[in-house]
Design an enzyme around this catalytic site. Sequence first.
Site, PDB file in Angstrom:
ATOM      1  N   GLU A  14      26.357 -22.637  17.370  1.00  0.00           N
ATOM      2  CA  GLU A  14      26.481 -24.051  17.743  1.00  0.00           C
ATOM      3  C   GLU A  14      27.414 -24.209  18.948  1.00  0.00           C
ATOM      4  O   GLU A  14      27.138 -24.996  19.854  1.00  0.00           O
ATOM      5  CB  GLU A  14      27.014 -24.855  16.560  1.00  0.00           C
ATOM      6  CG  GLU A  14      26.008 -24.958  15.424  1.00  0.00           C
ATOM      7  CD  GLU A  14      26.543 -25.631  14.179  1.00  0.00           C
ATOM      8  OE1 GLU A  14      25.721 -25.993  13.337  1.00  0.00           O
ATOM      9  OE2 GLU A  14      27.767 -25.785  14.039  1.00  0.00           O
ATOM     10  N   ASP A  52      31.364 -32.082  10.853  1.00  0.00           N
ATOM     11  CA  ASP A  52      32.012 -32.295   9.551  1.00  0.00           C
ATOM     12  C   ASP A  52      33.136 -33.307   9.654  1.00  0.00           C
ATOM     13  O   ASP A  52      33.417 -34.024   8.701  1.00  0.00           O
ATOM     14  CB  ASP A  52      32.520 -30.954   9.016  1.00  0.00           C
ATOM     15  CG  ASP A  52      31.368 -29.985   8.844  1.00  0.00           C
ATOM     16  OD1 ASP A  52      30.460 -30.288   8.068  1.00  0.00           O
ATOM     17  OD2 ASP A  52      31.353 -28.950   9.540  1.00  0.00           O
TER      18      ASP A  52
HETATM   19  C1  A5P Z   1      26.594 -26.509  10.585  1.00  0.00           C
HETATM   20  O1  A5P Z   1      27.198 -25.255  10.744  1.00  0.00           O
HETATM   21  C2  A5P Z   1      27.541 -27.592  10.822  1.00  0.00           C
HETATM   22  O2  A5P Z   1      28.291 -27.522  11.967  1.00  0.00           O
HETATM   23  C3  A5P Z   1      26.918 -28.969  10.668  1.00  0.00           C
HETATM   24  O3  A5P Z   1      26.559 -29.512  11.883  1.00  0.00           O
HETATM   25  C4  A5P Z   1      27.916 -29.820  10.009  1.00  0.00           C
HETATM   26  O4  A5P Z   1      28.353 -29.127   8.859  1.00  0.00           O
HETATM   27  C5  A5P Z   1      27.358 -31.171   9.616  1.00  0.00           C
HETATM   28  O5  A5P Z   1      26.447 -31.022   8.577  1.00  0.00           O
HETATM   29  P1  A5P Z   1      25.735 -32.235   7.904  1.00  0.00           P
HETATM   30  O6  A5P Z   1      24.967 -32.933   8.963  1.00  0.00           O
HETATM   31  O7  A5P Z   1      24.858 -31.604   6.857  1.00  0.00           O
HETATM   32  O8  A5P Z   1      26.793 -33.092   7.287  1.00  0.00           O
END
Ligand code: A5P
Length: 214
Positions: free
Chosen positions: A102, A83
């Site tokens: 993650e 993010d």
């Molecule tokens: C998921 O929990 C997140 O860590 C995503 O990796 C992060 O929000 C990035 O998402 P987008 O690729 O949809 O922007």
Amino acid sequence: MDAKRIAGEKAVELVEDGMTVGLGTGSTSYWAIQKIGQRIKEGLKVKAVASSKQSESIAKELSIPIIPFSEVECIDLYIDGADEVDKNQNLIKGGGGALLREKILASFSKQFIVIVDPSKIVETLGKFPLPVEIVPFAAELTIKRIQELGCTTQIRQKDGAQFVSDNGNIILDCHFGAIPDPSDMNLKLHMIPGVVETGIFVNSLVSTVIVGNN
Ligand code: A5P
């Protein structure tokens, strides 16, 4: 081509026969998973583990062989979005609510490849609300302790109901505005009983950041 897609597909160039690959979550990882699926159809031989139920189901539709974590000796390459990425390659993750799984994948991977579009690059983390996973038991008390660190908080909602993580927990979105010392904030949050994991991924976890440009 979409910048997220460019970043995701570029990362998949690093995938080699025989690897165990960690699949990320979100709209950028989606493109990496699609590309892995395409390469498997062309003969690539890999196994995969997923960071969320959502990514696991996308992978299964593409016939990507998913193995249980009990069979994982090591993850060679973990590809996932973020993010925010600061100038020192610290990350905020967890916009999709999958931060705990993650972080487990990132910490067990030989290489963690971060894939982002240019909008994710920031000077200092914290404009994006920091996701923190907390246990439901006495959540109000845990939230008070988190707020004492200098943020306002929102319990994440989805479709009019409280969001529940893949692990049955609450995601608290913490508005700090700026997190100048991500490592210190990560430690302070972890000191609070009830906090399961934070969306701060310190730069020692990160191997490479691929920024897609269109
Ligand atoms: C998921 O929990 C997140 O860590 C995503 O990796 C992060 O929000 C990035 O998402 P987008 O690729 O949809 O922007």
